[in-house]
Write a protein that holds these residues in place. Structure first.
Motif, PDB file in Angstrom:
ATOM      1  N   LYS A  97       0.653  -0.995  -0.107  1.00  0.00           N
ATOM      2  CA  LYS A  97       0.503   0.117  -0.055  1.00  0.00           C
ATOM      3  C   LYS A  97       0.470   1.265   0.000  1.00  0.00           C
ATOM      4  O   LYS A  97       0.562   2.157  -0.283  1.00  0.00           O
ATOM      5  CB  LYS A  97      -1.034   0.299   1.253  1.00  0.00           C
ATOM      6  CG  LYS A  97      -1.878   1.286   1.029  1.00  0.00           C
ATOM      7  CD  LYS A  97      -2.729   1.506   2.414  1.00  0.00           C
ATOM      8  CE  LYS A  97      -3.932   2.297   2.733  1.00  0.00           C
ATOM      9  NZ  LYS A  97      -4.568   2.284   3.575  1.00  0.00           N
ATOM     10  N   ILE A  98       2.026   0.953   0.610  1.00  0.00           N
ATOM     11  CA  ILE A  98       3.378   2.710   0.358  1.00  0.00           C
ATOM     12  C   ILE A  98       3.260   2.745  -0.684  1.00  0.00           C
ATOM     13  O   ILE A  98       3.325   4.116  -0.766  1.00  0.00           O
ATOM     14  CB  ILE A  98       3.650   2.796   1.815  1.00  0.00           C
ATOM     15  CG1 ILE A  98       3.476   2.194   3.122  1.00  0.00           C
ATOM     16  CG2 ILE A  98       5.059   3.318   1.756  1.00  0.00           C
ATOM     17  CD1 ILE A  98       3.858   1.951   4.322  1.00  0.00           C
ATOM     18  N   ILE A  99       4.033   1.602  -1.255  1.00  0.00           N
ATOM     19  CA  ILE A  99       4.597   1.822  -2.520  1.00  0.00           C
ATOM     20  C   ILE A  99       3.571   2.158  -3.057  1.00  0.00           C
ATOM     21  O   ILE A  99       3.910   2.776  -4.246  1.00  0.00           O
ATOM     22  CB  ILE A  99       5.325   0.158  -2.869  1.00  0.00           C
ATOM     23  CG1 ILE A  99       6.760  -0.440  -1.704  1.00  0.00           C
ATOM     24  CG2 ILE A  99       5.860   0.134  -4.208  1.00  0.00           C
ATOM     25  CD1 ILE A  99       7.125  -1.064  -1.903  1.00  0.00           C
ATOM     26  N   GLU A 100       2.591   2.018  -3.316  1.00  0.00           N
ATOM     27  CA  GLU A 100       1.776   1.862  -4.670  1.00  0.00           C
ATOM     28  C   GLU A 100       1.268   3.758  -4.829  1.00  0.00           C
ATOM     29  O   GLU A 100       1.096   4.039  -5.363  1.00  0.00           O
ATOM     30  CB  GLU A 100      -0.056   1.678  -4.362  1.00  0.00           C
ATOM     31  CG  GLU A 100       0.418  -0.582  -4.585  1.00  0.00           C
ATOM     32  CD  GLU A 100      -0.908  -1.258  -4.156  1.00  0.00           C
ATOM     33  OE1 GLU A 100      -2.226  -0.107  -3.918  1.00  0.00           O
ATOM     34  OE2 GLU A 100      -1.009  -2.525  -4.742  1.00  0.00           O
ATOM     35  N   THR A 101       0.771   4.020  -2.877  1.00  0.00           N
ATOM     36  CA  THR A 101       0.296   5.226  -3.419  1.00  0.00           C
ATOM     37  C   THR A 101       1.648   6.323  -2.949  1.00  0.00           C
ATOM     38  O   THR A 101       1.480   7.490  -2.697  1.00  0.00           O
ATOM     39  CB  THR A 101      -0.490   5.307  -1.675  1.00  0.00           C
ATOM     40  OG1 THR A 101       0.153   5.082  -1.046  1.00  0.00           O
ATOM     41  CG2 THR A 101      -1.631   4.488  -1.645  1.00  0.00           C
ATOM     42  N   ASN A 102       2.884   6.202  -2.983  1.00  0.00           N
ATOM     43  CA  ASN A 102       4.112   7.221  -2.627  1.00  0.00           C
ATOM     44  C   ASN A 102       5.206   6.470  -3.525  1.00  0.00           C
ATOM     45  O   ASN A 102       5.720   5.598  -3.943  1.00  0.00           O
ATOM     46  CB  ASN A 102       4.289   6.853  -1.063  1.00  0.00           C
ATOM     47  CG  ASN A 102       3.859   7.465  -0.430  1.00  0.00           C
ATOM     48  OD1 ASN A 102       2.986   8.230   0.466  1.00  0.00           O
ATOM     49  ND2 ASN A 102       2.694   6.462   0.170  1.00  0.00           N
ATOM     50  N   ASP A 103       5.950   7.717  -4.243  1.00  0.00           N
ATOM     51  CA  ASP A 103       7.227   7.640  -4.946  1.00  0.00           C
ATOM     52  C   ASP A 103       8.692   7.374  -3.777  1.00  0.00           C
ATOM     53  O   ASP A 103       9.078   7.803  -3.611  1.00  0.00           O
ATOM     54  CB  ASP A 103       7.167   9.063  -5.352  1.00  0.00           C
ATOM     55  CG  ASP A 103       8.355   8.763  -6.979  1.00  0.00           C
ATOM     56  OD1 ASP A 103       8.327   7.269  -7.036  1.00  0.00           O
ATOM     57  OD2 ASP A 103       8.565  10.223  -7.107  1.00  0.00           O
ATOM     58  N   ILE A 104       8.365   5.815  -3.785  1.00  0.00           N
ATOM     59  CA  ILE A 104       9.743   5.408  -2.234  1.00  0.00           C
ATOM     60  C   ILE A 104      11.458   5.037  -3.352  1.00  0.00           C
ATOM     61  O   ILE A 104      10.742   4.791  -4.886  1.00  0.00           O
ATOM     62  CB  ILE A 104       9.195   3.951  -2.265  1.00  0.00           C
ATOM     63  CG1 ILE A 104       7.405   4.132  -1.242  1.00  0.00           C
ATOM     64  CG2 ILE A 104      10.366   3.489  -1.317  1.00  0.00           C
ATOM     65  CD1 ILE A 104       8.007   5.623   0.136  1.00  0.00           C
ATOM     66  N   ASP A 105      12.016   6.152  -3.144  1.00  0.00           N
ATOM     67  CA  ASP A 105      13.475   5.823  -4.247  1.00  0.00           C
ATOM     68  C   ASP A 105      13.916   4.365  -2.908  1.00  0.00           C
ATOM     69  O   ASP A 105      14.729   3.783  -4.180  1.00  0.00           O
ATOM     70  CB  ASP A 105      13.822   6.814  -3.693  1.00  0.00           C
ATOM     71  CG  ASP A 105      12.960   8.388  -4.211  1.00  0.00           C
ATOM     72  OD1 ASP A 105      12.909   8.509  -5.930  1.00  0.00           O
ATOM     73  OD2 ASP A 105      12.808   9.177  -3.160  1.00  0.00           O
ATOM     74  N   TYR A 106      13.752   4.138  -1.476  1.00  0.00           N
ATOM     75  CA  TYR A 106      14.552   3.284  -0.940  1.00  0.00           C
ATOM     76  C   TYR A 106      13.788   2.765  -0.124  1.00  0.00           C
ATOM     77  O   TYR A 106      13.221   3.076   0.049  1.00  0.00           O
ATOM     78  CB  TYR A 106      15.615   3.649  -0.846  1.00  0.00           C
ATOM     79  CG  TYR A 106      16.996   4.098  -1.442  1.00  0.00           C
ATOM     80  CD1 TYR A 106      17.910   3.425  -2.677  1.00  0.00           C
ATOM     81  CD2 TYR A 106      16.991   5.696  -1.522  1.00  0.00           C
ATOM     82  CE1 TYR A 106      18.489   4.230  -3.760  1.00  0.00           C
ATOM     83  CE2 TYR A 106      17.605   6.623  -2.339  1.00  0.00           C
ATOM     84  CZ  TYR A 106      18.626   5.854  -3.155  1.00  0.00           C
ATOM     85  OH  TYR A 106      19.610   6.390  -3.958  1.00  0.00           O
ATOM     86  N   THR A 107      14.603   1.316   0.428  1.00  0.00           N
ATOM     87  CA  THR A 107      13.297   0.747   0.851  1.00  0.00           C
ATOM     88  C   THR A 107      14.341  -0.064   2.428  1.00  0.00           C
ATOM     89  O   THR A 107      15.657  -0.206   1.313  1.00  0.00           O
ATOM     90  CB  THR A 107      12.886  -0.403   0.748  1.00  0.00           C
ATOM     91  OG1 THR A 107      13.418  -1.956   0.128  1.00  0.00           O
ATOM     92  CG2 THR A 107      11.649  -0.583   0.075  1.00  0.00           C
TER      93      THR A 107
END
Length: 124
Positions: A97-107
């Motif tokens: 859900k976080i990845i779908e709704t935010n532009d994540i650069d790194y985990t």
């Protein structure tokens, strides 16, 4: 400024060991990045009371704990490790859900992991 998704099973202010390490890494990384931090529900009150005002805009916490009947596993010998594995597996839906709704650069996985205990963040 990067958007970083963090798994921090141990993340609690004013304690030592894993939880203190997780908390302090989050605070330091939030000075120059936007963080999405998944941690234990049982740490919510201490985190929200002690989160520095100047970093609040850079950190969003997501809280999760397994149901009570699964938490009881921690009382058994080696039960903490089983609970941690279940916790990691169950946060996958939050990660998605976080990845779908935010532009994540790194985990990044911060605490309570090792080469023999799972974290699923590298798969995202």
């Amino acid at each position: 400024m990067h958007n970083i998704l963090v798994s921090a099973y141990g993340c609690e202010p004013f304690v030592g060991s894993e939880a203190g390490v997780g908390w302090n890494w989050v605070l330091q990384m939030a000075k120059n990045n936007r963080l999405h931090v998944i941690t234990r529900e049982n740490n919510r009150e201490k985190i929200e009371i002690n989160l520095p005002v100047n970093l609040r805009k850079n950190i969003k916490f997501y809280y999760y704990d397994a149901p009570v009947y699964i938490r009881k596993l921690k009382r058994r010998e080696k039960g903490l490790y089983l609970y941690y594995t279940i916790w990691q597996f169950n946060i996958i839906k939050i990660i998605r859900k976080i990845i779908e709704t935010n532009d994540i650069d790194y985990t990044m996985h911060l605490s309570f992991g090792s080469f023999w205990m799972p974290t699923f963040l590298p798969f995202f």
